[in-house]
Structure formats: structure tokens, C-alpha cells
Design an enzyme around this catalytic site. Structure first.
Site, mmCIF file in Angstrom:
data_model
loop_
_atom_site.group_PDB
_atom_site.id
_atom_site.type_symbol
_atom_site.label_atom_id
_atom_site.label_comp_id
_atom_site.label_asym_id
_atom_site.label_seq_id
_atom_site.Cartn_x
_atom_site.Cartn_y
_atom_site.Cartn_z
ATOM 1 N N TYR A 51 -1.456 0.156 10.141
ATOM 2 C CA TYR A 51 -1.756 -0.511 8.870
ATOM 3 C C TYR A 51 -0.546 -0.442 7.935
ATOM 4 C CZ TYR A 51 -3.564 -1.191 4.171
ATOM 5 O OH TYR A 51 -3.718 -1.619 2.888
ATOM 6 N N SER A 58 0.825 -1.210 0.000
ATOM 7 C CA SER A 58 0.000 0.000 0.000
ATOM 8 C C SER A 58 0.857 1.256 0.000
ATOM 9 C CB SER A 58 -0.858 -0.012 1.269
ATOM 10 O OG SER A 58 -1.420 1.260 1.490
ATOM 11 N N LYS A 83 2.166 -3.443 6.471
ATOM 12 C CA LYS A 83 2.470 -3.679 5.051
ATOM 13 C C LYS A 83 3.977 -3.589 4.823
ATOM 14 C CE LYS A 83 -1.572 -4.564 3.425
ATOM 15 N NZ LYS A 83 -1.858 -5.832 2.768
#
Ligand code: UDP
Length: 325
Positions: free
Chosen positions: A141, A117, A145
Site C-alpha cells: 500500500y 499516506s 502511494k
């Protein structure tokens, strides 16, 4: 090629499977239906209902289907939730995903395309963002990743696993079969289109005091078909080229207000608008440089004109007003 797709019933996973099948590959899906939807699979596709760390189901998949490669999309992906509940995000996106790598190693599957991402970058140093910018995630988050990208690097070193990590920018749009349906929905385009259809509330734009030409945030929207094709290009690349990390974006930014205006034009609806304070953690501008993906993978965004993205999402919305519910 036979491919295991994790997160196969999610927004991007469903379109990845659709295009793989269309292009003559065979697919086995794995989804725990936490975010995925039963209706988001091509009828006849075998989908295992399990977590990516379910050893028994993984054994069954690797033994019975003998996939040659894995496309790993299964993940938790709500930024806000990752801040309040990091344990859930490290658990799913790192710990559980490690079990998948372990099984790949055990069964000698050496190719993986990983769904990363733009969140790994955090606040951009400059625009457009190239892959040379050092990752500096600003939420769990993005951290998970980034952590998994690092894990892939060390798995390559230790076990010869070959990987491509795709750092998506803002996925948007739909095919005639599959579109965007999250619960809760937090993304700009599906929310605008829902307001256009339901006419039950104003569309809220979070902040118009950013340092951008019209004061609203700018993002890089890339059609889900282009994103899905990037995975197929990545698989092809892994046949003979080295592992790598690539931005998958359109290379052009649109402001929230431009999205709103285009949505009004395409839907022909009057969409009530309210400007509200900024949302926490939103950088003013996030736009990808996609040169590296163009040069190495031969990928480019073919469907990511803003009008095509919004038209496709609107067509899907009209066909499925309540998404997959
Ligand atoms: N946004 C907005 N109203 C909404 C949802 C999103 O103004 O109801 C804005 C958000 O603040 C950001 C942009 O739209 O500037 C894109 O947000 P989204 O959540 O779609 O994607 P993100 O870039 O956060 O991954």
C-alpha cells in the site's frame, strides 16, 4: 473553481466534496463504489459511477464539465490486503491512476491534489516525522502511494503537471452528514465506538508492550474536516506556488489506551477491553511534523483536539448506527 474529485463517495472524499461545495466551488465526482457509498454524496452533486481508468467516462467528464483541477482520492487502502494481494493495489493505485493522469494531460488539466499516506515512511527514523525523512514503505500500500508521488514528479517534468501530495496520518472524526464506514472496519476509533454502542464484544487493543509510556501504540489523529480543508488549501497554493509533498497530521500523538479512555468518557459507556498480542506491521509511534504544511499551505489542524474528533465520530455513530448500510 470546478473540480473533479475521484473517490468522491469515500470517507475523506465525501467530506472534501461537502466542504468544496460549502466554500463555493463546484464539484463533479467519480467513484466506482467499491469502497464508496451512494449515500455519501451531497444530493444534487453529479457523480460518475466508474473506475478512474474508464476512458469513455473520463472523456465525458472532461468534455462536459471542464474541471480546472483534480483531487485524486480513489484508491485501495487496506494495508493487510495489500500484503496478500499486491497486484490489486498496484493495479488500482498505480496502473488505473495513470490513466487519469493521461487524460488530464490530453485535456490540458494541469493541477492535481493527490491523497498520499504516512505509510510511505515505513518505520520512522525519528519523531515527529518530517517530510525530509526518506520514504521507506514496509507494505505494498505504502509502496503504491510512494510510486504515484514519483510519477507525479516526472509528469511535472515532462508535461508541466503541477501537484500537491498530502501524506495523511490517521484520519478520524465526522461531519454531521458524513463519517467513517469501511467494510471491513479495521480502524481504532470507529471500532471502539461500535463496541460502545453495540456492547456485543470487547474492544481489542493490539499490544501493550511497546516502548511508549503506557505500552500501547501512539498515532496522530487528524480530523477529517482538517484533512478535507488541506485539499482546498493545496488547490489554492497550486495557483501560484510550486508542487510539493506535505504531511497532514495533528502533530500530537495519542496512545491507543488514551483513545480508549477518552472514548469511554465521551460516550459515557463502559467499554469492555481486551489486550491482545501485537498486530503485524504496527510501528510503535507515528506522529507528523506539520510545520511544512503550516508554512507553505497556511494549513493547520483546527478541529483535531482528541475530544472534538471522538465527539463528532460518536454523534455520527449515534445518528447512523450502521453507517451507510
Ligand atoms: N488498533 C487496536 N485495535 C483495533 C484496531 C486498531 O488496538 O481494533 C490499534 C492499531 O494496532 C494501531 C492503532 O490502533 O496501533 C491505530 O490503528 P488504525 O488501524 O486505526 O490505523 P493505522 O495507524 O494502522 O493506520
Amino acid at each position: 473553481m470546478k473540480i473533479l474529485v475521484t473517490g468522491s463517495a469515500g470517507y475523506i472524499g465525501s467530506v472534501v466534496c461537502e466542504l468544496l461545495i460549502e466554500q463555493g466551488h463546484s464539484v463533479v465526482g467519480l467513484d466506482n463504489f467499491g469502497n464508496g457509498h451512494q449515500q455519501a454524496s451531497i444530493p444534487g452533486t453529479m457523480t460518475y459511477n466508474a473506475n478512474v481508468n474508464d476512458e469513455e467516462q473520463l472523456d465525458s467528464i472532461f468534455t462536459n464539465h471542464e474541471p480546472e483541477a483534480v483531487i485524486h482520492l480513489a484508491a485501495k487502502s487496506l494495508v493487510g490486503e495489500s500484503v496478500t494481494n499486491p497486484s490489486k493495489y498496484y493495479g488500482a493505485n498505480v496502473v488505473e491512476s495513470l490513466a487519469l493522469l493521461q487524460k488530464m494531460t490530453e485535456y490540458g488539466v494541469t493541477k492535481i491534489v493527490f491523497s498520499s499516506s504516512a505509510a510511505v515512511y515505513g518505520e520512522p527514523e525519528k519523531t515527529p516525522i518530517t517530510e525530509k525523512q526518506a520514504p521507506n514503505p514496509i507494505n505494498p500500500y505504502g509502496e503504491t502511494k510512494r510510486a504515484f508521488e514519483e510519477i507525479l514528479k516526472w509528469y511535472e517534468h515532462a508535461y508541466g503537471l503541477r501537484y500537491i501530495a498530502l501524506r495523511y496520518f490517521n484520519a478520524a472524526g465526522a461531519t454531521s452528514l458524513f463519517g467513517e464506514h469501511h467494510t471491513p472496519e479495521t480502524h481504532l476509533i470507529p471500532i471502539i465506538l461500535d463496541v460502545a454502542l453495540q456492547q456485543d464484544r470487547p474492544m481489542k487493543i493490539f499490544g501493550d508492550d511497546y516502548e511508549t509510556p503506557d505500552g500501547t501504540c501512539i498515532r496522530d489523529y487528524v480530523h477529517v474536516i482538517d484533512i478535507a480543508n488541506a485539499h482546498i488549501d493545496a488547490l489554492r497554493s497550486l495557483e501560484k506556488k510550486p508542487s510539493g509533498i506535505y504531511n497532514i497530521g495533528n502533530g500530537i500523538g495519542f496512545s491507543n489506551r488514551e483513545i480508549y479512555e477518552t472514548a469511554k468518557q465521551i460516550t459515557g459507556q463502559n467499554i469492555p477491553l481486551q489486550i491482545t498480542p501485537r498486530r503485524d506491521g504496527d510501528p510503535a509511534i507515528l506522529v507528523a511534523s506539520n510545520d511544512k504544511a503550516g508554512n507553505d499551505l497556511g494549513w493547520n489542524a483546527k478541529h483535531s483536539e482528541l475530544a472534538e474528533i471522538i465527539q463528532s465520530a460518536w454523534d455520527w455513530k449515534k445518528k447512523f448506527p450502521h453507517g451507510y448500510e
